[in-house]
Write a protein that holds these residues in place. Structure first.
Motif, PDB file in Angstrom:
ATOM      1  N   LYS C   5      35.997  29.184  39.018  1.00  0.00           N
ATOM      2  CA  LYS C   5      35.939  31.226  39.012  1.00  0.00           C
ATOM      3  C   LYS C   5      37.175  31.233  41.003  1.00  0.00           C
ATOM      4  O   LYS C   5      36.669  30.273  41.494  1.00  0.00           O
ATOM      5  N   ALA C  13      47.278  37.040  38.931  1.00  0.00           N
ATOM      6  CA  ALA C  13      46.572  37.232  37.758  1.00  0.00           C
ATOM      7  C   ALA C  13      46.967  37.444  36.934  1.00  0.00           C
ATOM      8  O   ALA C  13      46.790  36.889  35.736  1.00  0.00           O
ATOM      9  N   THR C 144      39.664  45.862  35.542  1.00  0.00           N
ATOM     10  CA  THR C 144      39.122  44.515  37.048  1.00  0.00           C
ATOM     11  C   THR C 144      40.205  43.588  36.995  1.00  0.00           C
ATOM     12  O   THR C 144      40.755  43.408  36.127  1.00  0.00           O
ATOM     13  N   VAL C 145      39.716  42.995  37.921  1.00  0.00           N
ATOM     14  CA  VAL C 145      41.187  41.112  38.008  1.00  0.00           C
ATOM     15  C   VAL C 145      40.742  40.798  36.865  1.00  0.00           C
ATOM     16  O   VAL C 145      42.229  40.025  35.930  1.00  0.00           O
ATOM     17  N   GLN C 146      39.695  40.340  36.459  1.00  0.00           N
ATOM     18  CA  GLN C 146      39.623  39.765  35.311  1.00  0.00           C
ATOM     19  C   GLN C 146      40.087  39.909  34.520  1.00  0.00           C
ATOM     20  O   GLN C 146      40.614  39.172  33.539  1.00  0.00           O
ATOM     21  N   ALA C 149      43.695  39.604  34.035  1.00  0.00           N
ATOM     22  CA  ALA C 149      43.894  38.341  33.226  1.00  0.00           C
ATOM     23  C   ALA C 149      43.185  38.130  31.719  1.00  0.00           C
ATOM     24  O   ALA C 149      44.456  37.929  31.293  1.00  0.00           O
ATOM     25  N   GLU C 179      39.994  39.824  44.071  1.00  0.00           N
ATOM     26  CA  GLU C 179      38.057  40.202  42.941  1.00  0.00           C
ATOM     27  C   GLU C 179      38.230  38.589  42.225  1.00  0.00           C
ATOM     28  O   GLU C 179      39.575  37.645  41.962  1.00  0.00           O
ATOM     29  N   VAL C 181      37.828  35.786  39.533  1.00  0.00           N
ATOM     30  CA  VAL C 181      38.417  35.386  38.334  1.00  0.00           C
ATOM     31  C   VAL C 181      37.950  34.658  37.631  1.00  0.00           C
ATOM     32  O   VAL C 181      38.413  33.283  38.186  1.00  0.00           O
TER      33      VAL C 181
END
Lengths: 182, 305, 370
Positions: C5, C13, C144-146, C149, C179, C181
């Motif tokens: 992480k 990202a 979200t940044v996740q 990605a 954030e 990720v």
């Protein structure tokens, strides 16, 4: 504090964004919810810079902190701009070397705010830590909020200092401790 | 397989039933001296009678045949009279938006640096709407070959003023003749591009006689070889005609071209880094920037650091 | 902490995920607030044997993507609102030639030069008409940044599967924020399915391939467009993506995507604390619009509130989906202003009061201690 909402503000080049990143990394290491949002645009070139950092237990909605419980101000315009947004019971940490007019807690609109005037820039210069006033203030922020474990903060520092600049780790660590003790 | 696919294509383009060599009955003593190049599909083109595009399409195809590169070539067709040339060339083809061929060709070449990529463009496409793409592909030294047909007019849309229309030339949109005080001057592409370090080979030719056609083919082959050898960007400008929109017979159009266009657009080689004694554009560019330390190749730079 | 992480900016990202999704060709042009994406690519791509090329313009960049996509590669470009307008021409040609690629828009305020602050005012442009002609393109809207990605992978897969340009619609806030990720597993581009239609040189093995959007015979173009719209029907039926939050019994259903969904989410949490049965539908695909997910709220919803960072664009799609079953209201901030949870909550409370829903003295489940 379930959620620590921080605004760090100052001039571009004072390391405001880096200090924010350090806090965010500490949150990440403890597996908390974390967000970091910089101001961006023309103000990056020598003007004011600020960033919003949130460390929380619940998923973070807006990463833009409008009601901080901690304000770190490294110049006068930044303090003036954000001083009234700090929530009751919050903290204001100002670099008194750079901010001549720091208000009394009693004069603030919101109650119960603790104001710290830390001559961070002067402290840094005296202790051969030039340019690390931001880290001194980050140390003070930790001392006020204990938003993470103390070791986590050092671990975060190790993460944030790039591998090719590892020689800077020791002075950064000293600045952190200086802030905590000030 | 090719014949079957062409039948499916017949809705778009009329197909010549079989390759010409197969339908000609030779009498005793006769022999075929010239056939349709393999890289030119046996289809009927959309060019007007007397249009030099037909000659140039054929020359490109002949060069692809002679260098045996049809199978590793990707062509980019423009917007203009040769817009449908993706149906004429036998190699893989991509149709680009107006003026964007050099950018499209760049994208293809970067994915397949070992393949051969050419763009075939007219003057409105290359020198007006696509000028930015033209200049930047050239200055980047893209290993592509541009075939630029300059006939001083927008042909497909019916004869409007082009960036290369001559001063005082009457067109649909310069009905009183191109007034240089309001419409400015024509662009000389070979001269312009030869100032750029990315250009390895730039030559201006024409195709008004068997001799000039042979010369044009030589230049075209050289431009493709320049790409294949990785020397740099190459462009062949063909000073051409538009009998239909000029309102002349093909012969008269060539006469007008010789009389008016060739003095303004002189034929010849404008840049040839190999002939100048350089291996490629990088050597030539470094020499040109001799007094500038940072512009020298890293190897030459090492000592000074 | 999960060891893989990391803290990353949304823009970075997107770039890293594109690399991992097998994209080796990026054509860009500088513009705030997407610049980190291009910078990241310029650093990483040469080391991965790929191509980063700073084009002379947005127009050239999208046409380089067109060429690279025709040549069979996973190709991408990114920009922000004004630059995306310039790419419109190329996107139309890419759609017309049935080529796959990914376009990222890190939106800023408009029209014109507008601002450089976050905005969602390109919703119509993305979902309706980025370029001329009869076409759509799938649009992903991460929040979200996740998710930024993850959706790069989805975007490339959808693009290849349906041979269409795909857009990822982010904004300045998502692009700039960091954030935690976890990056998806990398894909080796060599293992991606072959593209037999690619213009990569026929090698004498097949008839020539042509990438083209020109059809001078009207019936032929109609046939082509009808075929493409049949594909769009499949996309609409299978590729809708959305997330719901507290919608099971929601009487006031908020609809919000991307950055504004994060704020709407916070407002819903507070509204629930105040006893108002609010919920959130968060479209992850804007085209196809997740009408099926919205339909699951029809039984309980008494009102809808579209929350956007523009003057009201997605609200049209919400109205089309709700089709008169309940009133659809709109709240938005524009010009680069990010709405606050308090502002959104005030709208929820207003609607609740007008409709006599929850939160009033009789049904109050409140509370402060919650």
């Amino acid at each position: 504090m379930a959620s620590t909402r921080i605004v760090l503000a100052g001039f571009g080049g004072q390391g405001i964004l880096f200090a924010g990143k350090l806090i965010a990394y500490a949150g990440l290491i403890e597996d908390r919810e974390v967000s970091w949002l910089p101001s961006y645009g023309p103000e990056m070139r020598g003007g004011t810079a600020n960033c919003s950092v949130t460390v929380a237990t619940e998923p973070i909605g807006s990463p833009l902190v409008l009601d901080p419980n901690v304000l770190v101000a490294m110049n006068q315009p930044s303090l003036d701009k954000f001083v009234d947004t700090v929530v009751p019971g919050g903290f204001i940490i100002a670099d008194s070397t750079m901010v001549p007019n720091i208000p009394d807690a009693a004069s603030l609109a919101n109650p119960g705010i603790t104001v710290y005037a830390i001559p961070a820039t002067e402290l840094a210069e005296k202790n051969d830590l030039k340019g690390l006033a931001n880290i001194i203030l980050a140390g003070k922020l930790w001392e006020c909020t204990h938003f993470c474990e103390r070791e986590t903060l050092s671990a975060a520092l190790a993460k944030c200092v790039p591998p090719r600049k590892q020689h800077l780790l020791e002075p950064n660590e000293r600045a952190l401790q200086l802030g905590i003790e000030s | 397989m090719i014949e079957k696919d062409l039948t499916a294509r017949a809705e778009n383009v009329p197909v010549i039933p079989a390759r010409s060599e197969e339908i000609i009955e030779l009498a005793e003593g006769e022999k075929i001296v010239k056939t349709r190049p393999h890289a030119l599909l046996p289809v009927v083109t959309n060019y007007c009678p007397g249009c030099p595009h037909g000659i140039m399409n054929r020359l490109v195809a002949e060069v692809l045949d002679e260098l045996d590169i049809e199978g590793k070539t990707i062509g980019v067709a423009p917007v203009g009279c040769s817009v449908m040339s993706y149906d004429f060339f036998g190699c893989d083809m991509v149709e680009a938006a107006h003026g964007r061929s050099p950018a499209v060709a760049t994208g293809i070449k970067r994915v397949h640096p070992d393949k051969v990529v050419f763009a075939y463009q007219g003057d409105g496409d290359l020198a007006s709407i696509g000028m930015a793409e033209t200049v930047h592909a050239a200055t980047r030294g893209e290993k592509i070959t541009i075939i630029f047909i300059n006939n001083a007019i927008y042909g497909m849309t019916g004869g409007q003023m082009a960036p290369t229309s001559l001063p005082n030339q009457v067109t649909q949109t310069s009905p009183y003749g191109r007034d240089v005080h309001t419409a400015g001057f024509p662009v000389r592409i070979c001269e312009l591009l030869s100032t750029l370090d990315g250009v390895a080979y730039a030559e201006r030719v024409c195709v008004d006689s068997p001799k000039s056609i042979r010369n044009a083919k030589r230049a075209l082959k050289k431009a493709f070889e320049c790409q294949i050898e990785g020397i740099g960007y190459s462009i062949i400008e063909v000073v051409s005609t538009c009998p239909t929109n000029w309102g002349m017979t093909p012969q008269k159009a060539f006469e007008w071209m010789r009389e008016n266009m060739l003095p303004y657009y002189p034929l010849g080689v404008y840049r040839d880094v190999k002939a100048d004694g350089f291996q490629d554009i990088y050597g030539a560019a470094a020499k040109r920037a001799e007094g500038c330390p940072i512009a020298q190749p890293p190897a030459a730079n090492e000592g000074s650091k | 902490m999960a060891t893989n992480k990391v803290l990353m900016k949304g823009n970075e990202a997107l770039a890293e995920a594109a690399l991992r999704a097998g994209c080796r060709f990026f054509f860009g042009y500088p513009i705030t607030p997407q610049t980190e994406l291009a910078a990241y690519m310029s650093k990483r791509l040469p080391k991965e044997g790929g191509t980063y090329l700073q084009a002379e313009s947005e127009v050239a960049a999208i046409n380089m993507v067109y060429g690279a996509a025709a040549a069979g590669a996973r190709a991408m470009t990114s920009s922000s609102s004004p630059g995306i307008s310039l790419k419109g021409e190329g996107v139309s040609y890419i759609a017309g030639a049935d080529l796959p690629c990914v376009i990222i828009n890190v939106q800023r305020g408009g029209p014109g030069l507008g601002s450089i602050q976050p905005s969602q005012s390109d919703y119509w442009q993305a979902t309706r008409a980025l370029g001329h002609g009869d076409f759509f393109m799938p649009v992903f809207a991460p929040s979200t940044v996740q998710e930024m990605a993850n959706c790069v992978y989805d975007a490339f897969n959808v693009a290849d599967k349906y041979r269409t340009p795909v857009m990822i619609l982010a904004d300045g806030m998502l692009g700039q924020m960091m954030e935690p990720v976890v990056m998806p597993e990398p894909i080796d581009p060599a293992t991606l399915p072959e593209k037999p239609w690619a213009t990569c040189g026929h090698g004498g093995e097949r008839f020539h391939n042509v990438a083209n959007s020109l059809y001078l015979v009207a019936s032929k173009l109609e046939e082509k467009n009808v075929e493409r719209f049949k594909r769009y029907e499949i996309i609409k039926a299978t590729e809708q993506r959305a997330e719901t939050f507290l919608c099971e019994d929601a009487e006031i259903v908020l609809v919000a995507f991307g950055a504004s969904a994060r704020i709407a989410h916070s407002a819903v949490v507070t509204a629930r604390e105040k006893g108002i049965r609010a919920g959130l539908v968060r479209p992850i695909t804007l085209w196809p619009f997740p009408v099926d997910t919205l339909a699951t709220t029809f039984d309980t919803a008494r009102a809808y509130l579209s929350v956007e960072m523009n003057m009201g664009q997605m609200v049209d799609d919400v109205r089309l989906a709700v089709n008169g079953r309940a009133p659809v209201e709109f709240f938005g901030r524009t010009g680069g202003i990010i709405p606050t949870p308090a502002e959104v909550l005030a709208q929820i409370e207003r609607i609740a009061a007008e409709k006599g829903l929850g939160g009033c003295c009789c049904t109050c489940k409140n509370s402060d201690e919650a």
